[in-house]
Write an enzyme that holds these catalytic residues in place. Sequence first.
Site, PDB file in Angstrom:
ATOM      1  CG  HIS A 311      42.555   8.095  34.713  1.00 27.05           C
ATOM      2  ND1 HIS A 311      42.157   6.825  34.394  1.00 27.05           N
ATOM      3  CD2 HIS A 311      42.191   8.303  35.991  1.00 27.05           C
ATOM      4  CE1 HIS A 311      41.549   6.295  35.451  1.00 27.05           C
ATOM      5  NE2 HIS A 311      41.558   7.161  36.424  1.00 27.05           N
ATOM      6  CG  ASP A 369      43.291  12.642  42.470  1.00 28.94           C
ATOM      7  OD1 ASP A 369      43.535  11.691  41.701  1.00 28.94           O
ATOM      8  OD2 ASP A 369      42.708  12.510  43.557  1.00 28.94           O
TER       9      ASP A 369
HETATM   10  C1  SDX Z   1      43.598   8.136  40.437  1.00 27.79           C
HETATM   11  O1  SDX Z   1      42.968   3.849  38.074  1.00 27.79           O
HETATM   12  C2  SDX Z   1      42.079   4.639  38.543  1.00 27.79           C
HETATM   13  O2  SDX Z   1      40.907   4.559  38.252  1.00 27.79           O
HETATM   14  C3  SDX Z   1      42.622   5.669  39.515  1.00 27.79           C
HETATM   15  C4  SDX Z   1      41.606   6.694  40.032  1.00 27.79           C
HETATM   16  C5  SDX Z   1      40.529   6.044  40.844  1.00 27.79           C
HETATM   17  O3  SDX Z   1      39.458   6.647  40.958  1.00 27.79           O
HETATM   18  O4  SDX Z   1      40.804   4.983  41.447  1.00 27.79           O
HETATM   19  O5  SDX Z   1      41.028   7.394  38.943  1.00 27.79           O
HETATM   20  C6  SDX Z   1      42.279   7.710  40.959  1.00 27.79           C
HETATM   21  O6  SDX Z   1      44.571   7.533  40.798  1.00 27.79           O
HETATM   22  C7  SDX Z   1      43.661   9.236  39.409  1.00 27.79           C
HETATM   23  C8  SDX Z   1      45.119   9.467  38.880  1.00 27.79           C
HETATM   24  C9  SDX Z   1      45.826  10.336  39.928  1.00 27.79           C
HETATM   25  N1  SDX Z   1      47.283  10.407  39.625  1.00 27.79           N
HETATM   26  C10 SDX Z   1      47.835  11.562  39.205  1.00 27.79           C
HETATM   27  O7  SDX Z   1      47.208  12.585  38.925  1.00 27.79           O
HETATM   28  C11 SDX Z   1      49.357  11.484  39.112  1.00 27.79           C
HETATM   29  C12 SDX Z   1      49.825  12.103  37.774  1.00 27.79           C
HETATM   30  N2  SDX Z   1      49.396  11.182  36.679  1.00 27.79           N
HETATM   31  C13 SDX Z   1      50.365  10.232  36.211  1.00 27.79           C
HETATM   32  O8  SDX Z   1      51.190   9.691  37.212  1.00 27.79           O
HETATM   33  C14 SDX Z   1      49.750   9.207  35.228  1.00 27.79           C
HETATM   34  O9  SDX Z   1      48.968   9.919  34.352  1.00 27.79           O
HETATM   35  C15 SDX Z   1      48.931   8.051  35.780  1.00 27.79           C
HETATM   36  C16 SDX Z   1      49.699   7.257  36.778  1.00 27.79           C
HETATM   37  C17 SDX Z   1      47.678   8.539  36.376  1.00 27.79           C
HETATM   38  C18 SDX Z   1      48.586   7.147  34.585  1.00 27.79           C
HETATM   39  O10 SDX Z   1      49.768   6.646  34.128  1.00 27.79           O
HETATM   40  P1  SDX Z   1      49.786   5.567  32.914  1.00 27.79           P
HETATM   41  O11 SDX Z   1      48.433   5.232  32.437  1.00 27.79           O
HETATM   42  O12 SDX Z   1      50.674   4.450  33.308  1.00 27.79           O
HETATM   43  O13 SDX Z   1      50.356   6.402  31.755  1.00 27.79           O
HETATM   44  P2  SDX Z   1      51.870   6.508  31.478  1.00 27.79           P
HETATM   45  O14 SDX Z   1      52.602   6.727  32.758  1.00 27.79           O
HETATM   46  O15 SDX Z   1      52.253   5.361  30.617  1.00 27.79           O
HETATM   47  O16 SDX Z   1      51.911   7.875  30.673  1.00 27.79           O
HETATM   48  C19 SDX Z   1      51.655   7.892  29.288  1.00 27.79           C
HETATM   49  C20 SDX Z   1      52.501   9.053  28.779  1.00 27.79           C
HETATM   50  C21 SDX Z   1      53.941   8.969  29.256  1.00 27.79           C
HETATM   51  O17 SDX Z   1      54.739   9.588  28.285  1.00 27.79           O
HETATM   52  P3  SDX Z   1      55.548   8.583  27.237  1.00 27.79           P
HETATM   53  O18 SDX Z   1      56.409   7.670  28.087  1.00 27.79           O
HETATM   54  O19 SDX Z   1      54.465   7.833  26.476  1.00 27.79           O
HETATM   55  O20 SDX Z   1      56.357   9.517  26.378  1.00 27.79           O
HETATM   56  O21 SDX Z   1      51.987  10.282  29.309  1.00 27.79           O
HETATM   57  C22 SDX Z   1      52.959  10.896  30.141  1.00 27.79           C
HETATM   58  C23 SDX Z   1      53.976   9.835  30.487  1.00 27.79           C
HETATM   59  O22 SDX Z   1      55.255  10.416  30.717  1.00 27.79           O
HETATM   60  N3  SDX Z   1      52.252  11.365  31.312  1.00 27.79           N
HETATM   61  C24 SDX Z   1      52.430  12.549  31.896  1.00 27.79           C
HETATM   62  C25 SDX Z   1      51.508  12.583  32.952  1.00 27.79           C
HETATM   63  N4  SDX Z   1      50.822  11.433  32.986  1.00 27.79           N
HETATM   64  C26 SDX Z   1      51.286  10.673  31.983  1.00 27.79           C
HETATM   65  N5  SDX Z   1      53.275  13.568  31.625  1.00 27.79           N
HETATM   66  C27 SDX Z   1      53.175  14.652  32.439  1.00 27.79           C
HETATM   67  N6  SDX Z   1      52.316  14.768  33.477  1.00 27.79           N
HETATM   68  C28 SDX Z   1      51.466  13.747  33.757  1.00 27.79           C
HETATM   69  N7  SDX Z   1      50.609  13.855  34.771  1.00 27.79           N
END
Ligand code: SDX
Length: 434
Positions: A311, A369
């Site tokens: 998140h 989720d």
């Molecule tokens: C919702 O914003 C909100 O409030 C949203 C929400 C709401 O109520 O409105 O809470 C609802 O959207 C919840 C989130 C649902 N999405 C998912 O579950 C999809 C999987 N999650 C990822 O896509 C990700 O965690 C996000 C999009 C939710 C957050 O992404 P960020 O904050 O941009 O973080 P990032 O992509 O920069 O990740 C940081 C690191 C990265 O690694 P590095 O590049 O630093 O080496 O963490 C890794 C990412 O690769 N990472 C993951 C991961 N999520 C982040 N690695 C594996 N699996 C994951 N799920």
Amino acid sequence: MESKIKQNGSAHFTLKDKSIELPVYSGTAGPDVVDISKFYRDSGYFTLDPGYTSTASCESQITFIDGDEGVLLYRGYPIEELAEKSSFIEVAYLLLEGELPNPSAHEKFSSDITYHTMVHEQFKTFLNGFRRDAHPMAIMCGAVGALSAFYHDSTDISDPRQREIATHRMIAKMPTIAAMAYKYTIGQPYVTPLNNLDYTENFMRMMFAVPAEPYQDNKVLTSALDKIFILHMDHEQNASTSTVRLAGSSGANPFACIAAGIACLWGPAHGGANEAALLMLEEIGDVANIPEYIKRAKDKSDPFRLMGFGHRVYKNYDPRAKVMRKACHEVLDALDIRQDPTLKVALELERIALEDEYFVEKKLYPNIDFYSGITLRALGFPVEMFTVLFALSRTVGWIAQWKEMLEDPAQKIGRPRQIYTGAAERSYIPMDKR
Ligand code: SDX
């Protein structure tokens, strides 16, 4: 909205030959902010923040998240307490008005919503334009945007009474439209709302009743869904809420703004994650396959991510996921499907991920989720409806944030700038010279 920002000193910036001073503000809770609205005027520089990881877009008094502590407050009330003790209608009133309703306010608000649940009969003709196999979210994007064509008399945003009617219509009609989108795709007749049912019971009946037999509500399941709706209602300036605010900042009508929010929510990185998380758990299929998926999630060359994990704000357990997990067990127990194979995979995947140093180091916890898909499927919803349910609930937050934005004296049209790295100015080249 009356601003409650308090100045708390100032920040000094030195940029080459310039030094500027900008005010620092404090709110009720959370980080202080540096007001950079005059930064370009005073320095000649823009600031850059892709994804707005460090940028507050507005002042708001609706929802507060402390991502490090795993705290979520709606108008100051902890989400865990509201989920356990309140109801959809009461929390909707709280988000819109800022206070819990007294009995007469609760009765009036509930009645206002109840008497707007029907949709124009011509709406059925509009839905008939879709293919029967259309994704329900595709139908919702189109259908909600079309509401401004059916209810043009509540689109003048400068009229507070029209804004109030549009608010009631939006909250009241979302369940009706969501159920119609579902019935349309399975070829069953629409079920009209009943005014003697409460909000969530009315929705469950419109979704699952058929004319061929009497419908019997299951209070445990309806109560679980009401709780799930409360959890999804609002969440500060997330992507879809920011979309609604940006659309609303141009003066677009509320139905168009909500349709824009629905479109944004559909993305798998956002509200589409509940559908994607369940499909991922089903694809994993067995706990023996989990290590392979954990390995893929850590592989930078693999776009796969663990859906339902991570998140932008929560760097601790999403408090909604804890309530969701409890509701999941309650529903599965009530339906006597304790041995749901997907739940076994989810519980083991959560255990492994929470011990894996990659996820620990990156503070990747289950989000709302992760368990919602298992619960919603157990409640009888097809996976394609999961994000529709998220949109149904989040409509309350979107509308509350849209209302707050319009009532904010500091509000102006949103128009971000950029850093340009394209071609420098050059002359046109005639075709015979290319
Ligand atoms: C919702 O914003 C909100 O409030 C949203 C929400 C709401 O109520 O409105 O809470 C609802 O959207 C919840 C989130 C649902 N999405 C998912 O579950 C999809 C999987 N999650 C990822 O896509 C990700 O965690 C996000 C999009 C939710 C957050 O992404 P960020 O904050 O941009 O973080 P990032 O992509 O920069 O990740 C940081 C690191 C990265 O690694 P590095 O590049 O630093 O080496 O963490 C890794 C990412 O690769 N990472 C993951 C991961 N999520 C982040 N690695 C594996 N699996 C994951 N799920």
